[in-house]
Structure formats: C-alpha cells, structure tokens
Design an enzyme around this catalytic site. Structure first.
Site, PDB file in Angstrom:
ATOM      1  CG  ASP A 242      -1.957   1.016   1.268  1.00  0.00           C
ATOM      2  OD1 ASP A 242      -1.864   1.959   0.474  1.00  0.00           O
ATOM      3  OD2 ASP A 242      -2.879   0.895   2.103  1.00  0.00           O
TER       4      ASP A 242
ATOM      5  CG  ASP B 260      -9.590   2.975   1.277  1.00  0.00           C
ATOM      6  OD1 ASP B 260      -8.779   2.812   0.348  1.00  0.00           O
ATOM      7  OD2 ASP B 260      -9.265   2.972   2.483  1.00  0.00           O
TER       8      ASP B 260
HETATM    9  C1  GLA Z   1      -5.542   2.210   2.802  1.00  0.00           C
HETATM   10  C2  GLA Z   1      -6.038   1.076   1.922  1.00  0.00           C
HETATM   11  C3  GLA Z   1      -7.061   0.263   2.692  1.00  0.00           C
HETATM   12  C4  GLA Z   1      -6.420  -0.284   3.970  1.00  0.00           C
HETATM   13  C5  GLA Z   1      -5.859   0.860   4.794  1.00  0.00           C
HETATM   14  C6  GLA Z   1      -5.048   0.342   5.975  1.00  0.00           C
HETATM   15  O1  GLA Z   1      -6.543   3.122   3.068  1.00  0.00           O
HETATM   16  O2  GLA Z   1      -6.591   1.574   0.736  1.00  0.00           O
HETATM   17  O3  GLA Z   1      -7.548  -0.796   1.902  1.00  0.00           O
HETATM   18  O4  GLA Z   1      -5.418  -1.185   3.617  1.00  0.00           O
HETATM   19  O5  GLA Z   1      -5.002   1.687   4.019  1.00  0.00           O
HETATM   20  O6  GLA Z   1      -4.449   1.344   6.702  1.00  0.00           O
END
Ligand code: GLA
Length: 396
Positions: free
Chosen positions: A154, A222
C-alpha cells in the site's frame, strides 16, 4: 540403420528425461499464480485496527465451516496494524496482537487456506505502522519464512518520499521503482506470493501494473459499506477491461457484503458487478457471525463461476440509458454474463436486446440469482429491475 542399433532402454531413458525437462520448465513459469481473480477474506473493511491472531484464526475456522473455502475462497489476508518494531538486525517483528506469525500461517495452512499480509513501500503504513522502505528484501524473506502467500503493498508512506521529488515524472519514477523493488524481492524468495498493488489507481496503474509484477492493482480509493460509494466505484470501472487477464487483475477494492450498510438487493448488485468485472472477491465482513443470507450471497456458485471464468476476460458496459446500465462479460463456453442494473431507488423496466449483445440467433437465457432457466428467446427481453438492483443473466 544406426537408430535400429540403439538399445530400447536408451529410448526410454531419453523419453523420461525429456518429460522431466518439460515438467520443470512448466513449473518455472508459475502458471497458477492468480490465474483467476484471487478469492478470500481481508480484515480491513470490518475490523480495521481491531484485528489480532485470535480473530484471524476464528475467521479461518469460519471460512471452512461456512462453506466459503469449498466455494473457492482461500486467502485469509491480514491488513494493516500487525506490524511491530524492527530488531537490531532490521528484521520486522510483529506487535503483541500477533505473537507468532509462523504459527498462525501453519494454522491457516492446516485448514487448506493461505495467509496474506500487508505492508507499504514507505517508511510508514497508512495506519502509521512500520513500512518496508529500505528493508524490502529483508521483509520479503521474513514473509516467505513465515509462510506468507499474498502481499498487499500500500503506497501510503511512500507519498512522503514522492513529495520530495521534482515534479510528477520524478514522483512516478519513485513509485514504479518501489513496486519493482518489492516484486524482485518477492521473486527472490522463490515462494509464490501474490503481489497486490494498492495505490488507489493513480497514474493509471492498469497501464503499468502488470509490468511491475502486480497480480492485481487497486483501481480506486477505498470502498465503504454504502450503496453510493459501491456504485461510484463499480460503475466507474467501464473501459478498463482490456488491462486485465489471467495473472493480472483490476481490483475495485474488497467486498462489503454482510457488513450491514446495504440491503440484500444492493449486495446482489455488488456481487454481480464484481463478477462481471473479474474482480478479486475478498470478503470484508465478520465470517463468524454471518447470516444464512450473507453466506448465500457470498457462495453463490453461478456468480462465482462468472467471476472465476477461465477465459479471464473482464466485462464492460454495453449500454447506458440514464440509470439503467447493461454490462456483459464473455465466458469460456461462448456464453455471456449479462447484468441489467438499475441505479435508481425506484423499480424500473429495462429491455435487453440480445442482438446488441452480439447474439444474432435465438438464445438460451438463465437467470443466475433465481437459478432458473428462462428458455429460448429471440425477441428483446423486458424485465423489471428492483431499486439499486440487478437482473443477472447467463446468455448462450
Ligand atoms: C488504505 C487502503 C485500505 C487499507 C488501509 C489500511 O486506506 O486503501 O484498503 O489497507 O489503508 O491502513
């Protein structure tokens, strides 16, 4: 003449040797890794930071007892907040919520499942935990030693490094470099580890995600457990089909099915659209408290068969008439999965013209959610689609 003089045993020996060489070269290509969109579970959507060893084991248990494993869900993925400090040699440690990651992996493997983990190419993860910056090879080796089968990587913390760069091109280079570094580190371990890129779709990741080794890449920010957000993400996937295929998938984010913020019809839309999109199916709910309705939604064999179709061709929008959208996905047996979606909050009638879907001759039609053959049709088919709902067909 000469050949006749070669003893039979030599022929046999050559044949067996050739067979072994062929087998090994096949194995070296790792044809199996994410050859269909990954299916499993991820901790983030439901548990966020409240995830620990005990909860993960309980999810693995429920994955099996609910029938999800047998329906194809295999990855148990731990998202952010498992990370601890580094030891004196720089090795990543778990925090107190995960006392023994290797033992957890053994437990999950013992159930016929696989274990996934999360990190960031930056110094910190999105939740502010330790990232992999400067420790890529070391972390990949640690994951492999633990028995990890999947890594979600990520971007988050790397943005701090990117901001120091002199313009968008230099920023892009830093990001690509970071993803390539972890790709090579994972490959270097010799363990097949699914590589999931998470950078929310920036710089059109679909156009370079496969090159940097991604088996899947998030195409959006998200998801949340609301129809408005799910439809915003889902329907915005139009036009991305050609970038997906076996081993490399567009990822419109994890499922919210069963988390309670949408009604059953909306969750049916969520599942149908994700199946047409050949999207990874990563359940994001608490598997230990699922209602029979949620289990039925997640394990519907015909929906999963569309998602996992071996042709590996993502579907796309065919027509859009205000709130009515018709999407179709070609399948290996020559049929098409067709979703008739109603994005409005009142029922609407919609007409499916099979010729427009590429079927000039009469077709056999099956309603997937109703599990009912509708017979042979040659005229356009008019249906009522429930609010925020879908009529999901398999047409041949
Ligand atoms: C980001 C990602 C999410 C999750 C969070 C965790 O927002 O897009 O899917 O993994 O980080 O902190």
């Amino acid at each position: 003449m000469f050949l006749r003089r070669v003893p039979r045993i030599v022929y046999h020996f050559v044949f067996v040797a050739l067979f072994i060489v062929c087998l090994q070269s096949l194995r070296a290509q790792e044809p199996g890794i994410a050859s269909t969109p990954p299916m499993g579970w991820n901790s983030w959507n439901h548990f966020h930071r409240m995830i620990d060893d005990k909860t993960v084991r309980a999810q693995a248990d429920a994955m099996v007892s609910s029938g999800m494993r047998d329906a194809g869900y295999v990855y148990i993925n731990i998202d952010d907040t498992w990370e601890g400090e580094r030891d004196a040699q720089g090795n990543i440690l778990t925090n107190s919520k995960f006392p023994d990651m290797k033992a957890l992996a053994d437990y999950v493997h013992g159930k016929g499942l696989k274990l996934g983990i999360y990190s960031s190419p930056g110094a910190k993860t999105c939740a502010g935990y330790e990232g992999s910056l400067g420790h890529e090879q070391q972390d990949a080796t640690t994951y492999a030693n633990w028995g990890i089968d999947y890594l979600k990587y990520d971007l988050c913390g790397l943005r701090t490094e990117m901001k120091k760069a002199s313009g968008p091109e230099a920023e892009h280079k830093i990001m690509i470099g970071a993803y390539v570094k972890m790709r090579d580190a994972l490959r270097g371990t010799g363990r097949p580890i699914v590589y999931s890129l998470c950078q929310y779709g920036v710089d059109s990741v679909w156009s370079w995600g496969a090159e940097v080794g991604g088996n899947l890449w998030r195409t959006t920010g998200d998801i949340s457990d609301h129809y408005a957000r799910m439809e915003e993400i889902g329907f915005a996937q139009a036009g991305l089909a050609r970038f997906a295929g076996p081993g490399h998938w567009n990822d419109p984010d994890m499922l919210e099915v069963g988390n309670g913020g949408m009604n059953a019809e909306e969750y049916r839309t969520h599942m149908s659209l994700w199946a047409i999109l050949a999207a990874p199916l990563l359940a994001g709910n608490d598997l230990t408290t699922m209602t029979p309705e949620t289990i039925a939604l997640l394990t519907n064999r015909e929906v999963i068969a569309v998602d996992q179709d071996r042709l590996g061709k993502q579907g796309d929008r065919v027509t859009e008439e205000g709130p009515i959208e018709i999407w179709a996905r070609p399948l290996a047996d020559g049929s098409k999965a067709v979703g008739v979606f109603n994005r409005l909050s009142t029922p609407l009638s919609a007409t499916v013209d099979f010729r427009q879907l590429g079927f000039p001759a009469p077709v056999q039609v099956r309603d997937i959610w109703q599990a009912k053959n509708l017979g042979t049709m040659k005229e356009p088919y008019t249906v009522t689609v429930l609010p925020h709902g879908v009529v999901f067909l398999r047409v041949k």
